[in-house]
Design a protein around this motif. Structure first.
Motif, PDB file in Angstrom:
ATOM      1  N   VAL A 160       1.381  -1.563   0.119  1.00 17.92           N
ATOM      2  CA  VAL A 160       0.222  -0.330  -0.003  1.00 17.92           C
ATOM      3  C   VAL A 160       1.116   1.402   0.335  1.00 17.92           C
ATOM      4  O   VAL A 160       0.289   2.361  -0.707  1.00 17.92           O
ATOM      5  CB  VAL A 160      -1.116   0.162   1.088  1.00 17.92           C
ATOM      6  CG1 VAL A 160      -1.889   1.106   1.528  1.00 17.92           C
ATOM      7  CG2 VAL A 160      -2.040  -1.224   1.120  1.00 17.92           C
ATOM      8  N   MET A 161       1.724   1.605   1.052  1.00 17.17           N
ATOM      9  CA  MET A 161       2.735   2.220   0.842  1.00 17.17           C
ATOM     10  C   MET A 161       3.564   2.660  -0.560  1.00 17.17           C
ATOM     11  O   MET A 161       3.438   3.792  -0.982  1.00 17.17           O
ATOM     12  CB  MET A 161       4.046   2.213   2.482  1.00 17.17           C
ATOM     13  CG  MET A 161       3.844   2.073   3.057  1.00 17.17           C
ATOM     14  SD  MET A 161       4.731   1.911   4.700  1.00 17.17           S
ATOM     15  CE  MET A 161       6.152   3.102   3.796  1.00 17.17           C
ATOM     16  N   ALA A 162       3.785   1.934  -1.424  1.00 17.34           N
ATOM     17  CA  ALA A 162       4.322   2.105  -2.567  1.00 17.34           C
ATOM     18  C   ALA A 162       3.398   2.300  -2.967  1.00 17.34           C
ATOM     19  O   ALA A 162       4.158   2.891  -4.180  1.00 17.34           O
ATOM     20  CB  ALA A 162       4.993   0.241  -3.114  1.00 17.34           C
ATOM     21  N   ALA A 163       2.160   1.969  -3.637  1.00 17.66           N
ATOM     22  CA  ALA A 163       1.357   1.990  -4.173  1.00 17.66           C
ATOM     23  C   ALA A 163       1.130   4.122  -4.644  1.00 17.66           C
ATOM     24  O   ALA A 163       1.220   4.359  -5.073  1.00 17.66           O
ATOM     25  CB  ALA A 163      -0.155   1.609  -4.097  1.00 17.66           C
ATOM     26  N   GLU A 164       0.931   4.316  -2.586  1.00 17.58           N
ATOM     27  CA  GLU A 164       0.431   5.688  -3.075  1.00 17.58           C
ATOM     28  C   GLU A 164       1.803   6.107  -2.737  1.00 17.58           C
ATOM     29  O   GLU A 164       1.310   7.331  -3.408  1.00 17.58           O
ATOM     30  CB  GLU A 164      -0.015   5.583  -1.009  1.00 17.58           C
ATOM     31  CG  GLU A 164      -0.693   4.913   0.202  1.00 17.58           C
ATOM     32  CD  GLU A 164      -1.572   4.838  -0.108  1.00 17.58           C
ATOM     33  OE1 GLU A 164      -0.880   5.162   1.877  1.00 17.58           O
ATOM     34  OE2 GLU A 164      -2.600   4.243   1.397  1.00 17.58           O
ATOM     35  N   SER A 165       2.681   6.587  -2.596  1.00 10.59           N
ATOM     36  CA  SER A 165       3.565   6.911  -2.501  1.00 10.59           C
ATOM     37  C   SER A 165       4.460   7.331  -4.013  1.00 10.59           C
ATOM     38  O   SER A 165       4.872   8.232  -4.349  1.00 10.59           O
ATOM     39  CB  SER A 165       5.384   6.384  -1.678  1.00 10.59           C
ATOM     40  OG  SER A 165       6.147   5.139  -2.838  1.00 10.59           O
TER      41      SER A 165
END
Length: 352
Positions: free
Chosen positions: A106-111
């Motif tokens: 999720v962090m990779a997608a959001e960033s």
């Protein structure tokens, strides 16, 4: 026409490739670990070239999106690689090995700001979508109690051929992830967030490895009590199941014949409206394609939602589009189920 790369020579080649094409993608490459097998399946699917790694495929021109149908243990590194390369992603379920991996995805997608969806395509299955709509419209009042039961004839015979990782718990195998992830997403879509679980993970078939069945009791934030029971080790010739939702003003039942509502007016079948209908696929005698006619229509809708978001169009989806955030929420429930089963069915609280 946006370009897509498919990672996975099984479900990926069988369902992702035709679903992407039906949604208007150009499938540029198929990725697999075994180059020879990947080349054979790519040729069968009409995809050129066949690649041995995602990095190799991402180096090709015109790649806008990546769909991931690799074994679960590979989901997190592949999805994070695709996100950091600026490509939009659909990742299969079970979303990750655990919620910790899911959080990193999720962090990779959001960033990176990419479109990131999870393969809960059965949100578009007409019966499931119809029940979700009926519940949202208050057809049975407040849902208080639900039971979802299914018997699936996949692995009752120990000689049944399945992917070698399916019953390897360390690589994300087990029926809870394979099918339970879909059912947990169904519960979240119908009733909202899960706040507690109690579960056991039995094994029915004479086969070593991870579980082939699950029995779960869930409580939702809205107070709905839900029981899930499913096995992949049924000897029945076809899938048999029943879903029942009892509410304050009526009861919904899902059978092989459709969705039924019972209330003071009697019992009647709910018609499937045109906007929930899917293309009707043909069943196959090939055991590799026994469920393709059920999977391809919903997966096409998922790929259509991906393309709409890539094109920056308001998604015309009739159901909530499943995102990486949904994948994380589902993994938290699956982790709690495993924790409960490891503690002899002790209640696990997710509301904190």
């Amino acid at each position: 026409m946006p370009g897509a790369v498919v990672v996975g020579t099984g479900f990926g080649a069988r369902v992702h490739v035709p679903a992407l094409r039906a949604a208007g993608f150009d499938v540029i490459a198929l990725v697999g670990r075994d180059r020879e097998r990947t080349a054979r399946r790519a040729e069968r699917a009409g995809v050129v070239p066949a690649c041995g790694s995602l990095a190799e495929a991402l180096a090709l021109p015109g790649v806008d999106a990546v769909t991931i149908a690799a074994p679960p243990y590979a989901h997190a590194p592949l999805a994070i690689e695709a996100c950091h390369a600026g490509r939009h992603v659909i990742c299969e379920k079970p979303f990750a090995l655990d919620a910790g991996e899911a959080e990193m995805m999720v962090m990779a997608a959001e960033s990176t700001g990419v479109v990131a969806l999870v393969g809960h395509e059965f949100r578009w299955a007409p019966d499931r979508a119809l029940v979700a709509r009926a519940l949202g419209e208050g057809v049975i009042g407040e849902p208080r109690l639900a039971t979802l039961v299914q018997y699936v004839p996949l692995v009752a015979d120990p000689e049944a051929r399945v992917p070698e990782w399916w019953f390897d718990e360390m690589r994300g195998g087990g029926w809870l992830g394979a099918s339970g992830s879909h059912v947990v997403d169904q519960v979240r879509t119908w009733f909202g967030e899960v706040t507690s679980v109690s579960a056991t993970l039995p094994t029915v078939a004479r086969r070593a490895g991870a579980e082939d069945s699950f029995v779960v009791r869930l409580t939702t934030a809205a107070g709905t009590e839900v029981v899930l029971q499913q096995t992949a080790a049924s000897w029945t010739p076809g899938v048999e199941g029943l879903s029942i939702v009892a509410g304050t003003d009526g009861t919904l039942g899902v059978t092989g014949e459709g969705v039924w509502v019972s209330d003071r007016a009697g019992r009647r079948r709910l018609p499937v409206p045109d906007d929930l209908a899917l293309p009707v696929g043909e069943a196959s005698d090939d055991p590799r394609h026994r469920y393709t006619h059920l999977e391809l229509g919903p997966y096409t809708r998922l790929c259509e939602a991906l393309r709409a978001r890539i094109d920056d169009r308001a998604a015309a989806s009739v159901v909530p589009v499943p995102t990486f955030a949904d994948g994380l929420a589902c993994m938290r429930v699956l982790d709690a189920i495993r924790a409960s089963a490891g503690s002899r069915g002790a209640r696990v609280d997710l509301s904190r």
